[in-house]
Write an enzyme that holds these catalytic residues in place. Sequence first.
Site, PDB file in Angstrom:
ATOM      1  N   LYS A 128       0.864  -1.189   0.000  1.00 12.69           N
ATOM      2  CA  LYS A 128       0.000   0.000   0.000  1.00 12.69           C
ATOM      3  C   LYS A 128       0.893   1.228   0.000  1.00 12.69           C
ATOM      4  CE  LYS A 128      -4.360   1.260   0.176  1.00 12.69           C
ATOM      5  NZ  LYS A 128      -5.541   0.641  -0.442  1.00 12.69           N
ATOM      6  N   ASP A 180      -6.854   4.492  -4.814  1.00  4.67           N
ATOM      7  CA  ASP A 180      -7.541   4.385  -3.519  1.00  4.67           C
ATOM      8  C   ASP A 180      -8.152   5.769  -3.313  1.00  4.67           C
ATOM      9  OD1 ASP A 180      -7.890   2.588  -1.004  1.00  4.67           O
ATOM     10  OD2 ASP A 180      -7.212   4.454  -0.115  1.00  4.67           O
TER      11      ASP A 180
HETATM   12  P1  NDP Z   1     -12.837   8.140  -3.226  1.00  3.51           P
HETATM   13  O1  NDP Z   1     -11.777   9.130  -3.007  1.00  3.51           O
HETATM   14  O2  NDP Z   1     -13.361   7.913  -4.597  1.00  3.51           O
HETATM   15  O3  NDP Z   1     -14.106   8.464  -2.303  1.00  3.51           O
HETATM   16  C1  NDP Z   1     -14.001   8.531  -0.926  1.00  3.51           C
HETATM   17  C2  NDP Z   1     -15.325   9.003  -0.375  1.00  3.51           C
HETATM   18  O4  NDP Z   1     -15.282   8.947   1.047  1.00  3.51           O
HETATM   19  C3  NDP Z   1     -15.652  10.433  -0.745  1.00  3.51           C
HETATM   20  O5  NDP Z   1     -17.035  10.590  -0.826  1.00  3.51           O
HETATM   21  C4  NDP Z   1     -15.061  11.196   0.436  1.00  3.51           C
HETATM   22  O6  NDP Z   1     -15.651  12.481   0.636  1.00  3.51           O
HETATM   23  C5  NDP Z   1     -15.403  10.277   1.586  1.00  3.51           C
HETATM   24  N1  NDP Z   1     -14.419  10.459   2.671  1.00  3.51           N
HETATM   25  C6  NDP Z   1     -13.062  10.420   2.588  1.00  3.51           C
HETATM   26  N2  NDP Z   1     -12.496  10.649   3.781  1.00  3.51           N
HETATM   27  C7  NDP Z   1     -13.510  10.846   4.638  1.00  3.51           C
HETATM   28  C8  NDP Z   1     -13.576  11.140   6.003  1.00  3.51           C
HETATM   29  N3  NDP Z   1     -12.474  11.275   6.742  1.00  3.51           N
HETATM   30  N4  NDP Z   1     -14.821  11.256   6.554  1.00  3.51           N
HETATM   31  C9  NDP Z   1     -15.928  11.077   5.799  1.00  3.51           C
HETATM   32  N5  NDP Z   1     -15.917  10.812   4.495  1.00  3.51           N
HETATM   33  C10 NDP Z   1     -14.727  10.707   3.921  1.00  3.51           C
HETATM   34  O7  NDP Z   1     -12.290   6.769  -2.583  1.00  3.51           O
HETATM   35  P2  NDP Z   1     -12.768   5.289  -2.840  1.00  3.51           P
HETATM   36  O8  NDP Z   1     -14.225   5.255  -3.081  1.00  3.51           O
HETATM   37  O9  NDP Z   1     -11.839   4.690  -3.828  1.00  3.51           O
HETATM   38  O10 NDP Z   1     -12.413   4.609  -1.444  1.00  3.51           O
HETATM   39  C11 NDP Z   1     -13.329   4.581  -0.353  1.00  3.51           C
HETATM   40  C12 NDP Z   1     -12.915   3.502   0.620  1.00  3.51           C
HETATM   41  O11 NDP Z   1     -12.899   2.233  -0.056  1.00  3.51           O
HETATM   42  C13 NDP Z   1     -11.519   3.654   1.224  1.00  3.51           C
HETATM   43  O12 NDP Z   1     -11.524   3.120   2.533  1.00  3.51           O
HETATM   44  C14 NDP Z   1     -10.670   2.761   0.332  1.00  3.51           C
HETATM   45  O13 NDP Z   1      -9.511   2.326   0.981  1.00  3.51           O
HETATM   46  C15 NDP Z   1     -11.638   1.625   0.091  1.00  3.51           C
HETATM   47  N6  NDP Z   1     -11.341   0.799  -1.069  1.00  3.51           N
HETATM   48  C16 NDP Z   1     -11.290   1.340  -2.314  1.00  3.51           C
HETATM   49  C17 NDP Z   1     -11.044   0.532  -3.406  1.00  3.51           C
HETATM   50  C18 NDP Z   1     -11.110   1.041  -4.782  1.00  3.51           C
HETATM   51  O14 NDP Z   1     -11.080   0.223  -5.708  1.00  3.51           O
HETATM   52  N7  NDP Z   1     -11.227   2.336  -5.024  1.00  3.51           N
HETATM   53  C19 NDP Z   1     -10.734  -0.900  -3.237  1.00  3.51           C
HETATM   54  C20 NDP Z   1     -10.898  -1.380  -1.883  1.00  3.51           C
HETATM   55  C21 NDP Z   1     -11.150  -0.534  -0.857  1.00  3.51           C
HETATM   56  P3  NDP Z   1     -14.881  13.787   0.118  1.00  3.51           P
HETATM   57  O15 NDP Z   1     -15.052  13.788  -1.364  1.00  3.51           O
HETATM   58  O16 NDP Z   1     -15.567  14.882   0.818  1.00  3.51           O
HETATM   59  O17 NDP Z   1     -13.451  13.618   0.532  1.00  3.51           O
END
Ligand code: NDP
Length: 445
Positions: free
Chosen positions: A126, A166
């Site tokens: 990671k 991510d």
């Molecule tokens: P994105 O950046 O596309 O989206 C993240 C989302 O979560 C946004 O809506 C963001 O809001 C919100 N967010 C981020 N930080 C916070 C916080 N501290 N409090 C509340 N909301 C928050 O990321 P992903 O969708 O790719 O990833 C989301 C989760 O899924 C993570 O935990 C990641 O590790 C996990 N994941 C992702 C994978 C992937 O393929 N993308 C694979 C496996 C796991 P804002 O826009 O306001 O920041």
Amino acid sequence: MSDYAQRVLDGLKARNAHEPEFIQAATEILTTLKPVIDKHPEYEKAGLLERYVEPERIIMFRVPWIDDNGQVQVNRGYRVQFNSAIGPYKGGLRLHPSVNLSIIKFLGLEQILKNSLTGLPIGGGKGGSDFDPKGKSDNEVQRFCQSFMTELYRHIGKDIDVPAGDIGVGAREIGFLYGQYKRITGSYEGVLTGKGLTWGGSLTRKEATGFGLCYLTQAMLQANGKDVAGKTVVISGSGNVAIYAAQKITEMGGKVVAMSDSNGYIHDPDGVKLDVIKQLKEVERKRIREYVKAVPTASYTEGCSGIWTIPCQIALPCATQNEINEESAKALIAGGVEAVGEGANMPSTLEATAAFQKAGVLFAPAKAANAGGVAVSALEMSQNSMRLSWNFEEVDAKLKDIMIGIFHKVDEAAKEYATPGDYVAGANIAGFLKVADAMMAQGAV
Ligand code: NDP
């Protein structure tokens, strides 16, 4: 917990006292591995757990870049190459101001087991940086990504370490990173996944984590005589995982009534209009509060945790780590939640997980439930190696098979080693056994 696992955990806590997220993830894993450790006394002699919780390599580096005002900015970059027992390191890059070594190590530790569960030959890693892409111009993001890759390129490669996206790393960032890798090395190879479709990307990668989450959640429900159809669903986040989870769960007959971002959440009892969310988040990069301008019957509430007080039968946390604490878990239980599928990594605290399990809520932990993203990344690597592209239906069908396969592995491990229905233990044990076998076979390396 076994004496051996407890000693390893005590040592890990002493050496990494300032890394709470890493300790949290290690505590959950080591606690649930007791039946396996008891059955394999040879692990202790081989120092297996001590090696397992120590990354093979940590790379930390300076990332200088110049902002649009001509001012030099400096961020910190990370790549944790955790475990290569079953394949090249594989895991995403996260760009978010909260990123630190503890968070990257917890994500890397989880990634080892997640990758193992997919059944594909990928090790765990990671990386990321405390750079915040939010509010930056495309040119600033480009300059940051080029600087980041100018150091990272020497540590990665298609058979060495293959990063992906991510939080904060989507198609735009992967493009800038890939361009710089190619420019420095002169090599057109599958060194990153999540690439664009015209330059080596895989169909279904964008949808993979969200879709996979729904396939696994459905498998879990059906194994327990239930179904997604007709259920009310709350999804946190509105990023890559959340959007495609909302799409697939709706196709399966669920009704999504709430979504969020890091500022607040929207509640739309008539069912969230995903085209509005996609326009706001994927096209305009705006805040979710704007949703109520397009859908005045919906409401917006500032703050994130209130989303868990909305009654629902299925909760899919898809934002970030520790977003559901014990209080939020109790609110969900009081609201009638029947199943939780973790789309984000470690979104539930240890106390929240315990509360769900005590209340008999079906609980699919992240390393099983969100493995779809890395699974399709591995399929992207296969397509790159074979120099061909599978169509959407082919990749989607493989993804579905993998997710259903993961559920069965987890379910069986829970029945054989722990308590039937304890999918947290089942996922840790099923993922660990394969990695442990490989580490034992390869000697003390
Ligand atoms: P994105 O950046 O596309 O989206 C993240 C989302 O979560 C946004 O809506 C963001 O809001 C919100 N967010 C981020 N930080 C916070 C916080 N501290 N409090 C509340 N909301 C928050 O990321 P992903 O969708 O790719 O990833 C989301 C989760 O899924 C993570 O935990 C990641 O590790 C996990 N994941 C992702 C994978 C992937 O393929 N993308 C694979 C496996 C796991 P804002 O826009 O306001 O920041």
